[in-house]
Enzyme design. Structure first.
Site, PDB file in Angstrom:
ATOM      1  N   GLY A  96       7.311 -22.033  88.982  1.00 30.66           N
ATOM      2  CA  GLY A  96       8.053 -22.619  87.871  1.00 30.66           C
ATOM      3  C   GLY A  96       9.506 -22.226  87.990  1.00 30.66           C
TER       4      GLY A  96
ATOM      5  N   HIS B  39       2.054 -13.186  83.279  1.00 28.69           N
ATOM      6  CA  HIS B  39       2.429 -12.218  84.316  1.00 28.69           C
ATOM      7  C   HIS B  39       1.868 -10.854  83.921  1.00 28.69           C
ATOM      8  CE1 HIS B  39       5.021 -15.211  85.980  1.00 28.69           C
ATOM      9  NE2 HIS B  39       5.880 -15.179  84.982  1.00 28.69           N
TER      10      HIS B  39
ATOM     11  N   ARG C 232      12.563 -22.283  82.449  1.00 28.62           N
ATOM     12  CA  ARG C 232      11.888 -23.012  83.537  1.00 28.62           C
ATOM     13  C   ARG C 232      11.137 -24.216  82.998  1.00 28.62           C
ATOM     14  NH1 ARG C 232       6.674 -22.395  82.613  1.00 28.62           N
ATOM     15  NH2 ARG C 232       5.843 -20.411  81.852  1.00 28.62           N
TER      16      ARG C 232
ATOM     17  N   CYS D  29      -0.484 -23.364  82.679  1.00 26.37           N
ATOM     18  CA  CYS D  29       0.040 -24.567  83.346  1.00 26.37           C
ATOM     19  C   CYS D  29      -0.693 -25.820  82.868  1.00 26.37           C
ATOM     20  CB  CYS D  29      -0.066 -24.444  84.864  1.00 26.37           C
ATOM     21  SG  CYS D  29       0.681 -22.943  85.524  1.00 26.37           S
TER      22      CYS D  29
ATOM     23  N   GLY E  32      10.731 -18.717  89.359  1.00 23.71           N
ATOM     24  CA  GLY E  32      10.211 -18.803  90.713  1.00 23.71           C
ATOM     25  C   GLY E  32       8.706 -18.863  90.812  1.00 23.71           C
TER      26      GLY E  32
END
Length: 222
Positions: A140, A78, A71, A169, A151
């Site tokens: 992403g 996560h 990505r 990010c 996603g």
């Protein structure tokens, strides 16, 4: 016209296994062997690194595995309490509109959050979903043969301290928030998942039918 697709609700599943599943589904979708598909999942603690980060990355950070993936973007986290969605969509059927695809994900999440009395919004030049300068959902994506994968990640009851290990990010970790923080108490994860599904169906004009990952891979029936 509303089309029919698949929903794969994987519960809590290892990141590497789901990454592999995504790549298989991208091939199947490109060959029209399966319809548009949305994977919804939670992952054990994991960091991922996008293409914007150059050079070597460690295999672990403070005991948490790290994966360099396809990505765009930089670092993200996560973990349990975070709803992760991987749309496997054929963008050929959507005018190859990557901008529209990203705005569709944002819209689905914004509308889902409204059901929980959270007034989220877009932020100019910053993909994702925001509220009062805080980021509650990251996006992403990657595109291969005009099929999307990777996603979004919606922080529901996420332990935000893990963002402090990285620069999420490219932003300070204090930028990240969660539904739990915004509401002031834990949120029903299944209720959030169901609402995200409903709003995704509206945003992308698709009716999702629940299937198992094993059934999809073995039968490849549209």
């Amino acid at each position: 016209m509303t089309t029919q697709g698949h929903l794969l609700d994987l519960g809590l599943r290892n990141y590497e296994d789901v990454w592999s599943l995504q790549r298989k589904l991208v091939q199947l979708r490109a060959g029209k062997a399966v319809p548009d598909t949305l994977i919804l999942v939670e992952h054990p603690h994991v960091f991922t690194v996008g293409k914007a980060v150059e050079g070597e990355v460690p295999s672990q950070l403070e005991g948490v595995p790290v994966f360099r993936i396809e990505r765009g973007g930089q670092w993200t986290y996560h973990g349990p309490g975070q709803l992760v969605g991987y749309p496997i969509l054929d963008l050929n059927a959507r005018q190859r509109d990557i901008h529209g695809f990203l705005r569709g994900i944002e819209e689905a999440l914004i509308q889902a959050l409204k059901k929980f009395n959270i007034d989220a919004e877009r932020q100019e030049r910053q993909t994702g979903v925001w509220i009062r300068g805080k980021k509650v959902a990251s996006i992403g994506a990657a595109i291969r043969n005009w099929v999307s994968f990777h996603g979004f990640a919606l922080n529901v009851n996420t332990d935000l301290t893990y963002f402090g290990i990285i620069v999420p990010c490219g932003m300070p970790s204090s930028t990240m928030t969660s539904m739990q923080v915004l509401i002031g108490s834990p949120v029903d994860f299944e209720e959030v998942k169901n609402e995200v599904r409903r709003q995704f169906e509206k945003a992308f004009d698709v009716k999702l039918v629940i299937r198992s990952a094993e059934a999809v891979q073995s039968t490849a029936i549209v």
